[in-house]
Scaffold this motif. Structure first.
Motif, mmCIF file in Angstrom:
data_model
loop_
_atom_site.group_PDB
_atom_site.id
_atom_site.type_symbol
_atom_site.label_atom_id
_atom_site.label_comp_id
_atom_site.label_asym_id
_atom_site.label_seq_id
_atom_site.Cartn_x
_atom_site.Cartn_y
_atom_site.Cartn_z
ATOM 1 N N ARG A 1 0.808 -1.217 0.000
ATOM 2 C CA ARG A 1 0.000 0.000 0.000
ATOM 3 C C ARG A 1 0.844 1.273 0.000
ATOM 4 O O ARG A 1 0.360 2.333 0.392
ATOM 5 C CB ARG A 1 -0.929 -0.001 1.214
ATOM 6 N N GLU A 2 2.098 1.163 -0.425
ATOM 7 C CA GLU A 2 2.964 2.344 -0.417
ATOM 8 C C GLU A 2 2.379 3.482 -1.258
ATOM 9 O O GLU A 2 2.423 4.651 -0.864
ATOM 10 C CB GLU A 2 4.362 1.997 -0.938
ATOM 11 N N MET A 3 1.820 3.133 -2.419
ATOM 12 C CA MET A 3 1.283 4.162 -3.306
ATOM 13 C C MET A 3 0.087 4.874 -2.681
ATOM 14 O O MET A 3 -0.113 6.076 -2.891
ATOM 15 C CB MET A 3 0.888 3.540 -4.650
ATOM 16 N N ASN A 4 -0.701 4.149 -1.910
ATOM 17 C CA ASN A 4 -1.838 4.780 -1.244
ATOM 18 C C ASN A 4 -1.373 5.840 -0.249
ATOM 19 O O ASN A 4 -1.961 6.915 -0.143
ATOM 20 C CB ASN A 4 -2.672 3.712 -0.526
ATOM 21 N N TRP A 5 -0.324 5.514 0.506
ATOM 22 C CA TRP A 5 0.200 6.488 1.472
ATOM 23 C C TRP A 5 0.805 7.689 0.751
ATOM 24 O O TRP A 5 0.560 8.842 1.155
ATOM 25 C CB TRP A 5 1.245 5.839 2.368
ATOM 26 N N ILE A 6 1.567 7.457 -0.284
ATOM 27 C CA ILE A 6 2.231 8.561 -0.986
ATOM 28 C C ILE A 6 1.203 9.502 -1.610
ATOM 29 O O ILE A 6 1.314 10.726 -1.499
ATOM 30 C CB ILE A 6 3.194 8.010 -2.057
ATOM 31 N N THR A 7 0.179 8.944 -2.268
ATOM 32 C CA THR A 7 -0.845 9.809 -2.848
ATOM 33 C C THR A 7 -1.620 10.550 -1.762
ATOM 34 O O THR A 7 -1.985 11.715 -1.931
ATOM 35 C CB THR A 7 -1.812 9.005 -3.722
ATOM 36 N N GLY A 8 -1.857 9.891 -0.618
ATOM 37 C CA GLY A 8 -2.532 10.568 0.488
ATOM 38 C C GLY A 8 -1.698 11.702 1.048
ATOM 39 O O GLY A 8 -2.218 12.789 1.348
ATOM 40 N N ALA A 9 -0.385 11.470 1.201
ATOM 41 C CA ALA A 9 0.494 12.525 1.690
ATOM 42 C C ALA A 9 0.555 13.687 0.702
ATOM 43 O O ALA A 9 0.533 14.860 1.103
ATOM 44 C CB ALA A 9 1.895 11.962 1.932
ATOM 45 N N LEU A 10 0.618 13.389 -0.585
ATOM 46 C CA LEU A 10 0.630 14.443 -1.597
ATOM 47 C C LEU A 10 -0.691 15.215 -1.597
ATOM 48 O O LEU A 10 -0.711 16.435 -1.831
ATOM 49 C CB LEU A 10 0.900 13.851 -2.972
ATOM 50 N N LEU A 11 -1.796 14.535 -1.328
ATOM 51 C CA LEU A 11 -3.080 15.222 -1.217
ATOM 52 C C LEU A 11 -3.101 16.153 -0.011
ATOM 53 O O LEU A 11 -3.683 17.246 -0.069
ATOM 54 C CB LEU A 11 -4.216 14.198 -1.109
ATOM 55 N N LEU A 12 -2.453 15.749 1.081
ATOM 56 C CA LEU A 12 -2.345 16.639 2.238
ATOM 57 C C LEU A 12 -1.526 17.878 1.890
ATOM 58 O O LEU A 12 -1.897 19.008 2.243
ATOM 59 C CB LEU A 12 -1.714 15.892 3.412
ATOM 60 N N PRO B 1 -6.482 21.960 -8.315
ATOM 61 C CA PRO B 1 -7.615 21.042 -8.515
ATOM 62 C C PRO B 1 -7.307 19.902 -9.476
ATOM 63 O O PRO B 1 -7.703 18.759 -9.229
ATOM 64 C CB PRO B 1 -8.710 21.966 -9.078
ATOM 65 N N LEU B 2 -6.607 20.188 -10.584
ATOM 66 C CA LEU B 2 -6.244 19.121 -11.511
ATOM 67 C C LEU B 2 -5.317 18.105 -10.855
ATOM 68 O O LEU B 2 -5.473 16.888 -11.025
ATOM 69 C CB LEU B 2 -5.572 19.719 -12.753
ATOM 70 N N LEU B 3 -4.353 18.607 -10.071
ATOM 71 C CA LEU B 3 -3.449 17.707 -9.350
ATOM 72 C C LEU B 3 -4.216 16.867 -8.345
ATOM 73 O O LEU B 3 -3.980 15.653 -8.219
ATOM 74 C CB LEU B 3 -2.367 18.530 -8.648
ATOM 75 N N ALA B 4 -5.153 17.481 -7.623
ATOM 76 C CA ALA B 4 -5.928 16.756 -6.617
ATOM 77 C C ALA B 4 -6.785 15.668 -7.266
ATOM 78 O O ALA B 4 -6.873 14.550 -6.752
ATOM 79 C CB ALA B 4 -6.814 17.734 -5.833
ATOM 80 N N VAL B 5 -7.421 15.972 -8.399
ATOM 81 C CA VAL B 5 -8.248 14.976 -9.079
ATOM 82 C C VAL B 5 -7.391 13.799 -9.554
ATOM 83 O O VAL B 5 -7.784 12.629 -9.437
ATOM 84 C CB VAL B 5 -9.000 15.629 -10.254
ATOM 85 N N LEU B 6 -6.212 14.089 -10.092
ATOM 86 C CA LEU B 6 -5.311 13.027 -10.533
ATOM 87 C C LEU B 6 -4.897 12.138 -9.364
ATOM 88 O O LEU B 6 -4.936 10.897 -9.454
ATOM 89 C CB LEU B 6 -4.081 13.644 -11.190
ATOM 90 N N LEU B 7 -4.505 12.759 -8.253
ATOM 91 C CA LEU B 7 -4.088 11.987 -7.082
ATOM 92 C C LEU B 7 -5.246 11.187 -6.507
ATOM 93 O O LEU B 7 -5.074 10.033 -6.081
ATOM 94 C CB LEU B 7 -3.519 12.930 -6.018
ATOM 95 N N PHE C 1 -7.967 6.163 -5.280
ATOM 96 C CA PHE C 1 -9.155 5.309 -5.288
ATOM 97 C C PHE C 1 -8.911 4.007 -6.043
ATOM 98 O O PHE C 1 -9.441 2.954 -5.669
ATOM 99 C CB PHE C 1 -10.342 6.053 -5.899
ATOM 100 N N LEU C 2 -8.119 4.058 -7.118
ATOM 101 C CA LEU C 2 -7.812 2.837 -7.855
ATOM 102 C C LEU C 2 -7.046 1.844 -6.981
ATOM 103 O O LEU C 2 -7.343 0.639 -6.971
ATOM 104 C CB LEU C 2 -7.001 3.171 -9.108
ATOM 105 N N VAL C 3 -6.049 2.355 -6.245
ATOM 106 C CA VAL C 3 -5.278 1.476 -5.353
ATOM 107 C C VAL C 3 -6.173 0.945 -4.240
ATOM 108 O O VAL C 3 -6.114 -0.245 -3.882
ATOM 109 C CB VAL C 3 -4.075 2.232 -4.775
ATOM 110 N N GLU C 4 -7.022 1.816 -3.690
ATOM 111 C CA GLU C 4 -7.920 1.388 -2.618
ATOM 112 C C GLU C 4 -8.889 0.328 -3.112
ATOM 113 O O GLU C 4 -9.192 -0.645 -2.411
ATOM 114 C CB GLU C 4 -8.694 2.600 -2.084
ATOM 115 N N ARG C 5 -9.372 0.523 -4.331
ATOM 116 C CA ARG C 5 -10.318 -0.447 -4.903
ATOM 117 C C ARG C 5 -9.629 -1.796 -5.147
ATOM 118 O O ARG C 5 -10.232 -2.856 -4.973
ATOM 119 C CB ARG C 5 -10.870 0.117 -6.225
ATOM 120 N N LYS C 6 -8.384 -1.755 -5.540
ATOM 121 C CA LYS C 6 -7.656 -2.989 -5.835
ATOM 122 C C LYS C 6 -7.304 -3.758 -4.565
ATOM 123 O O LYS C 6 -7.442 -4.989 -4.503
ATOM 124 C CB LYS C 6 -6.374 -2.670 -6.621
#
Length: 381
Positions: free
Chosen positions: A124-135, A202-208, A213-218
């Motif tokens: 789940r490393e990617m989930n944490w990294i995208t979450g941190a980038l969203l913060l 906003p574009l960056l946030a939507v991408l992240l 969500f894709l990683v979470e869904r998987k």
């Protein structure tokens, strides 16, 4: 059953046919019936609440943008017009201002829960990294949006905040000029902050969010670290025994949480509406300029290393670090990098509490330090 090739089953109604068309292409049923962890609780709603608050920020931001004019001569008057003249403009502006605060608090709480659960570990490393980038993106929203009213406090707080980039070794002054669009805070700065606030971030946030969500869904949500025999990514998502579906159970839970948060926001807007100070005056500096609450820990840390503190006499390091302000900026940068790449620092596979006492203690100290610096910065002069 069919007679002469003709089916006797009733044809689905139009809403069912529409739903079936989208479901065949988007897999809606799979998402709605997605099994939640056995240990699901209210803390699992924090991620969904953050997303809902982000959606509210988008809606209220679009409504505000209909009236906002991003130039030094019109920005302040347009915000005042929205607040005092436009029907329910005060409510929309208040929800947008307080919603930003709520989104940051809920997002930070969500990251704390993920840390406690050890849900940043492999795979789940990617989930944490995208979450941190969203913060970080949420902090960027706050920083860029703070200038937009173009009042006195916003102007000078932004001036002080952007000056901190000048302390970054080697590229600091270049960053300062890029952010401001020049040497000073001007209309060019306002235009750049408005573009970043309404387009780039906003574009960056939507991408992240899409990747998140894709990683979470998987991989699915993680069980509680108190559950035995549960390592990150080890449970079988197809085993639905003892689990509840995402819809309606968890959706209802998240809806109740969002209604509660929305009620609190309405109360805050009614009794503590966001103020609009005097129009920005570059020739008059107000006393005791402080940033918004979410930057107070960094603000206080910078005060612990005054600019007069110098390491120029230290060989090699002196040329790199320079002043105390540079030291503070580098400490903040190192802390941000450590937070972002936490999954690669804590590489042990176990998520159980007893296996992670050292990291949990470190996280608790970090949270206490951030809160303590924020309170200290709020009361300091």
């Amino acid at each position: 059953m069919a007679i002469n090739g003709t089916s006797l089953e009733p044809r689905p109604r139009l809403p069912q046919r529409i739903y079936g068309w989208f479901d065949a292409r988007l897999g809606i049923t799979g998402v709605l019936k997605y099994p939640m962890p056995k240990s699901v609780n209210w803390s699992h709603t924090l991620g969904g609440l953050t997303f809902l608050l982000f959606g509210m920020q988008v809606v209220t931001g679009i409504l505000l943008a209909l009236y906002y004019r991003p130039s030094p001569g019109t920005a302040y008057e347009s915000v005042r017009y929205v607040t005092n003249v436009t029907s329910y403009g005060w409510l929309i502006r208040g929800l947008h201002a307080w919603g930003a605060t709520a989104m940051l608090i809920v997002l930070f709480a969500h990251m704390v829960r993920v840390f406690i659960y050890g849900a940043y570990k492999r795979p789940r490393e990617m989930n944490w990294i995208t979450g941190a980038l969203l913060l970080f993106a949420a902090l960027g929203f706050g920083f860029t949006g703070y200038l937009l009213p173009w009042d006195q406090i916003a102007y000078w707080a932004t001036t002080v905040g952007t000056e901190l980039t000048d302390a970054v070794p080697y590229i600091g002054h270049w960053l300062l000029v890029v952010m401001r669009g020049g040497e000073a805070t001007t209309g060019e700065t306002l235009a750049r902050f408005y573009t970043a606030h309404t387009l780039i971030l906003p574009l960056l946030a939507v991408l992240l969010l899409g990747v998140h969500f894709l990683v979470e869904r998987k991989l699915g949500m993680t069980e509680s670290p108190l559950e035995p025999d549960e390592d990150a990514g080890s449970h079988d998502k197809d085993d639905v025994s003892g689990r509840e579906p995402f819809f309606p159970n968890h959706v209802l839970r998240e809806g109740i949480g969002f209604c509660f948060v929305l009620g609190v926001l309405f109360l805050l807007v009614a009794f503590m509406p966001p103020h609009l100070e005097a129009k920005a005056d570059p020739t008059t500096t107000p006393q005791h300029i402080k940033p918004e609450w979410y930057f107070l820990p960094s603000y206080q840390l910078l005060k612990l290393f005054p600019s007069t503190t110098s390491l120029k006499s230290v060989p090699v390091l002196g040329d790199f670090f320079g002043t105390g302000k540079t030291i503070s900026v580098l400490l903040i940068g190192l802390a941000a990098l450590g937070f972002l790449f936490l999954p690669f620092l804590d590489r042990k596979p176990g998520r159980q509490i007893y296996l992670r006492r050292g990291w949990l203690t470190t996280g608790a100290v970090a949270v206490i330090a951030v809160i303590g610096l924020g309170i200290w910065g709020h009361h300091s002069k």
